[in-house]
Write a protein that holds these residues in place. Structure first.
Motif, mmCIF file in Angstrom:
data_model
loop_
_atom_site.group_PDB
_atom_site.id
_atom_site.type_symbol
_atom_site.label_atom_id
_atom_site.label_comp_id
_atom_site.label_asym_id
_atom_site.label_seq_id
_atom_site.Cartn_x
_atom_site.Cartn_y
_atom_site.Cartn_z
ATOM 1 N N LEU A 175 6.157 41.856 28.928
ATOM 2 C CA LEU A 175 7.057 41.130 28.425
ATOM 3 C C LEU A 175 7.968 40.503 29.676
ATOM 4 O O LEU A 175 8.797 41.755 30.141
ATOM 5 C CB LEU A 175 7.804 41.646 27.447
ATOM 6 C CG LEU A 175 9.020 40.631 26.661
ATOM 7 C CD1 LEU A 175 8.018 39.502 25.841
ATOM 8 C CD2 LEU A 175 9.724 41.537 25.684
ATOM 9 N N LEU B 115 3.409 41.860 21.382
ATOM 10 C CA LEU B 115 4.530 41.154 22.030
ATOM 11 C C LEU B 115 5.173 40.555 20.956
ATOM 12 O O LEU B 115 6.440 40.085 21.151
ATOM 13 C CB LEU B 115 3.713 40.221 22.987
ATOM 14 C CG LEU B 115 3.247 40.826 24.280
ATOM 15 C CD1 LEU B 115 2.369 39.652 25.081
ATOM 16 C CD2 LEU B 115 4.347 41.166 25.264
ATOM 17 N N VAL C 174 8.743 37.657 21.599
ATOM 18 C CA VAL C 174 8.081 36.677 22.393
ATOM 19 C C VAL C 174 8.407 35.550 22.067
ATOM 20 O O VAL C 174 8.232 35.027 20.873
ATOM 21 C CB VAL C 174 6.639 37.223 22.835
ATOM 22 C CG1 VAL C 174 5.937 36.649 21.484
ATOM 23 C CG2 VAL C 174 6.392 36.273 24.165
#
Length: 404
Positions: free
Chosen positions: A206, A238, A243
């Motif tokens: 990330l 993620l 995200v």
């Protein structure tokens, strides 16, 4: 009347003589049989039914005239026969090559689970990462650790391939490594037992350089049997981390399994066409996405001249369906599909059986896919991927940030 009978007798004699000279299958040597099997595979499956404008039956007859005393001479005859097709992807795979290809596409092998690289700055053999739950990870080996010796051999005297081959080995055998952990001068000795490994096709992290807009970075190394599962797991992880967009890195990914490319495209696409295939009869088929995408977040694909085959199938599908923006350099241009066939004693053959077109019917063979944004850069080391020196990665970040 006598003349008619004589002609009939001559005809019968000719027929019998020809019949006697038709070789029975059992009359062929083992070397001739493997050559004939290779010829037959191409004859039945090769995408170009003109065989590059060669009389394929005549080639068979000419090859069988040559004496073949051993398996290597048979392999040479097969290579000479295939060379007439002028297709580098239709090729003989001797036992070692075929075995290695099976390992790389199956996603499994045996060893201690170390991904390694030579650091160009100091020419030292370094650990890139240990595989999850591998003997190396369980022993505590870390990324950036320096490998000093492998079974007593100075690592700096070995090429990367030589080092990798010495670390690999059969399950249950051991390898001894002298390792200098990063940021220390101490040397640790590890005696590790090799085990069965599952190769991860995906590395991910990330990027929080902009805390308000975290980006998921996914690097797909190969289209192996477990690639779809690995990528789906990374995306789910993620997503849990909040995200906002994705960068999928296909640079220097030479491809792999067609089915893996199709399945990975399905992770990103709503119902749509992924790729068209065209066989030797000119029959058009297709692979389609027919379910919900795993995420609809913005996506950038990084590609370069090393992105080939299944990488191009995925890139073409996502570009033509307006699901992703491509950034980087024109791809390799391999629009041909191969099938693998087994030959006796562990050998194999790859035969081009079809060509493919992108959803907008672009034939990219020898042409490649042109990115939406062309960003060129000099080669960088593994350790520079995703850093300020990685211009293509930085361009992808900027695109996602500016279009949030």
């Amino acid at each position: 009347m006598k003349k008619i009978c004589l002609n009939i007798a001559i005809i019968i004699l000719i027929f019998c003589t020809n019949f006697l000279y038709i070789p029975h299958a059992n009359a062929y040597t083992e070397e001739e049989k493997i050559v004939l099997q290779s010829w037959r595979l191409v004859n039945e499956a090769y995408v170009d039914k003109t065989f590059n404008n060669h009389n394929w039956w005549k080639i068979r007859q000419e090859v069988l005239k040559k004496p073949l005393h051993n398996r290597e001479e048979a392999y040479t005859a097969i290579r000479e026969m295939l060379a007439l097709l002028e297709d580098p992807y239709t090729r003989l795979l001797p036992p070692n090559n075929y075995h290695n290809l099976q390992i790389s596409t199956s996603g499994e092998l045996s060893g201690i689970g170390l991904q390694i690289s030579i650091n160009p700055e100091n020419n030292q053999l370094e650990v890139v990462t240990p595989l999850p739950s591998s003997p190396a990870e369980l022993a505590g080996i870390q990324p950036k650790d320096i490998i000093i010796t492998i079974d007593g051999i100075d690592a700096q005297t070995l090429t990367l391939d030589e080092a990798a081959n010495k670390i690999r080995g059969e399950i249950g055998t051991t390898v001894t490594l002298e390792i200098q952990p990063k940021d220390t001068n101490k040397i640790k000795i590890y005696e590790l037992k090799r085990d069965r490994l599952s190769l991860s096709s995906v590395n991910y992290n990330l990027d929080k350089s902009n805390p308000k807009y975290p980006i998921g970075y996914l690097r797909l190394n190969q289209f192996s049997a477990n690639a779809t599962q690995d990528l789906a797991h990374a995306i789910v992880d993620l997503e849990k981390q909040g995200v906002k967009g994705y960068i999928l890195d296909l640079r220097n990914n030479p491809g792999g399994l067609l089915q893996a490319g199709v399945e990975i495209a399905r992770l990103w696409l709503q119902p749509s066409t992924i790729v068209y295939t065209v066989n030797r009869q000119g029959t058009l088929g297709s692979y389609d996405a027919d379910g919900d995408a795993i995420t609809d977040k913005p996506l950038v694909l990084l590609v370069n001249q090393g992105s080939a085959s299944a990488s191009e199938i995925l890139a073409g599908a996502l570009q033509d369906n307006h699901r992703a923006v491509l950034i980087g350099e024109k791809t390799f241009g391999k629009g041909l599909i191969q099938s693998l066939f087994e030959l006796p004693e562990g050998a194999g053959m790859a035969v081009t059986v079809a060509k493919y077109e992108t959803p907008s019917h672009k034939d990219i063979n020898k042409l490649g896919i042109t990115p939406d944004r062309i960003v060129t850069q000099e080669p960088i080391s593994y350790f520079e991927i995703g850093t300020e020196k990685d211009l293509q990665y930085q361009s992808a970040l900027a695109y996602l940030m500016n279009n949030e």
